[in-house]
Design a protein around this motif. Structure first.
Motif, PDB file in Angstrom:
ATOM      1  N   TYR A  18     -10.121   4.995   7.485  1.00  0.00           N
ATOM      2  CA  TYR A  18      -8.945   4.146   7.322  1.00  0.00           C
ATOM      3  C   TYR A  18      -7.671   4.992   7.250  1.00  0.00           C
ATOM      4  N   CYS A  19      -6.522   4.343   7.455  1.00  0.00           N
ATOM      5  CA  CYS A  19      -5.244   5.069   7.429  1.00  0.00           C
ATOM      6  C   CYS A  19      -4.991   5.651   6.028  1.00  0.00           C
ATOM      7  N   CYS A  22      -4.499   3.405   2.658  1.00  0.00           N
ATOM      8  CA  CYS A  22      -5.189   2.114   2.736  1.00  0.00           C
ATOM      9  C   CYS A  22      -6.204   2.023   1.601  1.00  0.00           C
ATOM     10  N   HIS A  24      -8.975   0.077   1.621  1.00  0.00           N
ATOM     11  CA  HIS A  24     -10.330  -0.301   2.024  1.00  0.00           C
ATOM     12  C   HIS A  24     -11.360   0.697   1.460  1.00  0.00           C
ATOM     13  N   CYS A  52      -9.891  -4.193  10.701  1.00  0.00           N
ATOM     14  CA  CYS A  52     -10.051  -2.798  10.275  1.00  0.00           C
ATOM     15  C   CYS A  52     -11.329  -2.600   9.476  1.00  0.00           C
ATOM     16  N   ASN A 122      -4.037  -7.890   2.649  1.00  0.00           N
ATOM     17  CA  ASN A 122      -2.898  -6.972   2.779  1.00  0.00           C
ATOM     18  C   ASN A 122      -1.701  -7.635   3.446  1.00  0.00           C
ATOM     19  N   GLY A 126      -3.979  -6.355  10.187  1.00  0.00           N
ATOM     20  CA  GLY A 126      -3.903  -4.895  10.242  1.00  0.00           C
ATOM     21  C   GLY A 126      -4.312  -4.315  11.578  1.00  0.00           C
ATOM     22  N   PRO A 212      -2.728  -2.444   0.081  1.00  0.00           N
ATOM     23  CA  PRO A 212      -1.592  -2.084   0.941  1.00  0.00           C
ATOM     24  C   PRO A 212      -2.032  -1.765   2.369  1.00  0.00           C
ATOM     25  N   CYS A 213      -1.133  -1.993   3.284  1.00  0.00           N
ATOM     26  CA  CYS A 213      -1.322  -1.564   4.681  1.00  0.00           C
ATOM     27  C   CYS A 213      -0.099  -0.742   5.059  1.00  0.00           C
ATOM     28  N   PRO A 214      -0.036   0.517   4.572  1.00  0.00           N
ATOM     29  CA  PRO A 214       1.166   1.319   4.802  1.00  0.00           C
ATOM     30  C   PRO A 214       1.529   1.438   6.278  1.00  0.00           C
ATOM     31  N   THR A 215       0.524   1.487   7.123  1.00  0.00           N
ATOM     32  CA  THR A 215       0.776   1.666   8.558  1.00  0.00           C
ATOM     33  C   THR A 215       1.616   0.526   9.112  1.00  0.00           C
ATOM     34  N   ASN A 216       1.184  -0.717   8.824  1.00  0.00           N
ATOM     35  CA  ASN A 216       1.908  -1.853   9.396  1.00  0.00           C
ATOM     36  C   ASN A 216       3.080  -2.320   8.540  1.00  0.00           C
TER      37      ASN A 216
END
Ligand code: SF4
Length: 252
Positions: A18-19, A22, A24, A52, A122, A126, A212-216
């Motif tokens: 995972y990013c 994240c 997950h 994801c 999130n 994602g 959280p989904c920092p990427t998106n």
């Protein structure tokens, strides 16, 4: 030397994909810890989603099936009815469980199926690049709401946990976050109670995990944790939403 921290046996020895930032990985580690502590690894079956989190089968060492988008609760129902001695769980993101799979989860809860669902919220889709989800907050900007979610156009963020709490067949519904050590301890206890609700045949159980989904979200991992606490928790309050001390399912 006394061992104070080690990898759960049910968590396979490979790095999460995972990013950075994240949650997950944290959520799946907690599920693996609880499976270990309950001693149920050899009779647990997981159902993965689309999104994801589909890769959960790469990390938790139990039997797994992957369902089509949103169909994990229906598949879990079939497995549990065919193999009632197994502990069956689905693991789903908000796009999977609160958008395309809404019908499945509502009716599984209402029927009181003896499965456990883990719902990772999130607030965006994602894997497909951060589009608006049913859980996207008012004003939150996403790829498909560049001006922010507007209730008059897009409707309101959907509180799935509260919705499932009113279903007669749901027995345990909780919402947790993993942004602080005390939240992580509470989350693990809720995961344990959810599995026990199934094992004790009380009805359907679900744990919603704010993540959280920092990427998106376009944030650093630290900014994303702060944003989750400042914006998501006030709208999606933490705690046990329903604890039903009902008769064993078989006696109904
Ligand atoms: S896109 Fe978002 S939800 Fe998916 S792995 Fe990356 S941070 Fe996690």
């Amino acid at each position: 030397m006394k061992v104070v921290f080690e990898r759960p046996k049910t968590l396979l020895e490979k790095p999460f994909t995972y990013c950075p930032g994240c949650h997950h990985g944290l959520a799946q580690r907690l599920i693996a810890e609880v499976i270990d502590e309950l001693g149920i690894a050899d009779r647990t079956i997981g159902v993965g989603p689309i999104g994801c989190s589909v890769y959960i089968y790469e990390f938790i060492d139990v039997d797994f099936v992957v369902g089509a988008h949103g169909r994990a609760p229906a598949i879990a129902t079939g497995i549990k009815r065919a193999l009632p001695d197994r502990v069956v769980f689905s693991y789903q993101g908000d796009g999977d469980i609160a958008a395309i799979g809404t019908a499945e989860i509502i009716h599984v809860a209402n029927r009181g199926e003896l499965i456990t669902a883990f719902f990772v919220n999130n607030a965006v889709f994602g894997m497909t690049g951060g589009q608006m989800a049913p859980t996207t907050l008012v004003g939150q900007k996403t790829k498909t709401t560049p001006l922010g979610r507007k209730p008059e156009v897009h409707g309101f963020p959907f509180r799935l946990g509260e919705c499932l709490s009113v279903a007669e067949g749901s027995a345990y519904i909780a919402r947790v976050a993993l942004t602080r050590p005390q939240f992580i301890r509470q989350a693990k206890e809720c995961i344990r109670r959810a599995f026990l609700t199934q094992i004790e045949k009380k009805g359907f159980s679900l744990v919603e995990i704010l993540s959280p989904c920092p990427t998106n979200w376009g944030m650093s991992p630290k900014e994303a944790v702060d944003w989750l606490e400042q914006h998501m928790i006030p709208y999606f309050p933490l705690g046990e939403l329903k604890v039903k001390e009902c008769l064993p399912h078989e006696a109904l």
